[in-house]
Scaffold this motif. Structure first.
Motif, PDB file in Angstrom:
ATOM      1  N   VAL A  77       1.025  -1.186  -0.086  1.00  0.00           N
ATOM      2  CA  VAL A  77      -0.005  -0.028  -0.020  1.00  0.00           C
ATOM      3  C   VAL A  77       0.798   1.290  -0.117  1.00  0.00           C
ATOM      4  O   VAL A  77       1.984   1.045   0.195  1.00  0.00           O
ATOM      5  N   SER A  78       0.231   2.385  -0.395  1.00  0.00           N
ATOM      6  CA  SER A  78       0.825   3.678  -0.392  1.00  0.00           C
ATOM      7  C   SER A  78       0.435   4.538   0.398  1.00  0.00           C
ATOM      8  O   SER A  78      -0.942   4.655   0.810  1.00  0.00           O
ATOM      9  N   ALA A  79       1.111   5.620   1.303  1.00  0.00           N
ATOM     10  CA  ALA A  79       0.580   6.664   2.069  1.00  0.00           C
ATOM     11  C   ALA A  79      -0.294   7.666   1.141  1.00  0.00           C
ATOM     12  O   ALA A  79      -0.900   8.408   1.664  1.00  0.00           O
ATOM     13  N   PRO A 111      -5.147   6.046  -0.493  1.00  0.00           N
ATOM     14  CA  PRO A 111      -4.177   5.867   0.486  1.00  0.00           C
ATOM     15  C   PRO A 111      -4.509   4.843   1.176  1.00  0.00           C
ATOM     16  O   PRO A 111      -5.367   4.529   1.832  1.00  0.00           O
ATOM     17  N   ASN A 112      -3.493   3.996   1.450  1.00  0.00           N
ATOM     18  CA  ASN A 112      -3.454   2.769   2.436  1.00  0.00           C
ATOM     19  C   ASN A 112      -4.602   1.822   2.196  1.00  0.00           C
ATOM     20  O   ASN A 112      -5.189   1.050   3.031  1.00  0.00           O
ATOM     21  N   GLN A 113      -4.639   1.743   0.805  1.00  0.00           N
ATOM     22  CA  GLN A 113      -5.909   0.813   0.266  1.00  0.00           C
ATOM     23  C   GLN A 113      -5.428  -0.023  -0.780  1.00  0.00           C
ATOM     24  O   GLN A 113      -4.193   0.241  -1.259  1.00  0.00           O
TER      25      GLN A 113
END
Length: 254
Positions: A77-79, A111-113
């Motif tokens: 995931v990515s911020a 984000p974060n998904q």
């Protein structure tokens, strides 16, 4: 004593070699991939790279239907949000702005998904009453995601494949017997019967077309369950009649 020293030395040497090897092993750092989730896993129906949306069994007041198509990524995931690229295949016969519109204004893994859902509103236009149209969507590599999982061969004899990055949505308003209808299990087909069956079994009418092997494996159960339901209503003096005026029933063996 010498034997014990030899064994200890051998263990020590093995440990040193293994640690040295570990330092030399490269870490995998592959591209972050993206794919259509229903082509790999699905709830309630078989995995597939296509589906059918039919207005044929909907009330006349229903003029639109929103189809939800989940996409998922492979990787971390990515911020921050990352956009993915979606294209309409030129072979599509359904036209954007006429037969469908995208509800999404942006195609992005938030984000974060790990997952996003493409929402498409299909319109009940006059022309789909006598022809089936198709919308094919393709995931395309961009700077954020790569199509590292193109698909899988499902039949080595014919070479048939299931795509993970191309998804076909068929839409019509044509009334007719669905492809998975079985006269043996369900008896004579009618619109009234299939609508009742879908309601009693908690299915959608489209699953009689695209339920796949998971649906076929349950035909006997479906027929028994619905026939028992019809029998209970008849015993209570509430017989359900089919479109031809006869009591509704499943196949002759149920």
């Amino acid at each position: 004593m010498k034997k014990l020293i030899y064994i200890f030395s051998l263990i020590l040497l093995t440990s040193v070699v293994m640690n040295a090897c570990k330092k030399d092993l490269p870490f995998y750092n592959g591209d972050v991939g993206i794919y259509f989730l229903p082509a790999i896993q699905s709830s309630g129906s078989a995995v597939s790279d296509s589906t059918l949306i039919s207005f044929a069994f909907a009330k006349e007041s229903v003029k639109d239907s929103i189809f939800r198509l989940p996409v998922q990524i492979i990787g971390a995931v990515s911020a921050s949000g990352r956009e993915y690229k979606l294209e309409i295949d030129p072979t599509s016969t359904a036209k954007e702005g006429v037969h469908f519109d995208f509800v999404n204004t942006k195609f992005e893994i938030k984000p974060n998904q790990l997952q996003d859902t493409i929402k498409i509103k299909f319109h009940r236009t006059i022309d789909i009453a006598n022809q089936r149209l198709t919308l094919k969507l393709n995931l395309v590599s961009n700077e954020n995601f790569k199509t590292v999982m193109p698909g899988v061969v499902t039949n080595t004899t014919t070479g048939a494949k299931r795509s993970y990055i191309g998804y076909k949505i068929k839409v019509d308003d044509i009334f007719g017997m669905p492809s998975l209808w079985s006269n043996y299990f369900f008896g004579k087909f009618s619109k009234k019967k299939i609508v009742l069956m879908a309601n009693v079994l908690g299915l959608t009418v489209s699953q009689f077309n695209d339920g796949g092997q998971a649906f076929l494996n349950k035909e006997n159960y479906f027929a028994l369950f619905v026939q028992r339901y019809l029998n209970d209503l008849a015993a209570a003096g509430q017989t359900v009649y089919d479109e031809d005026g006869t009591p509704m029933r499943m196949g002759d063996n149920f």
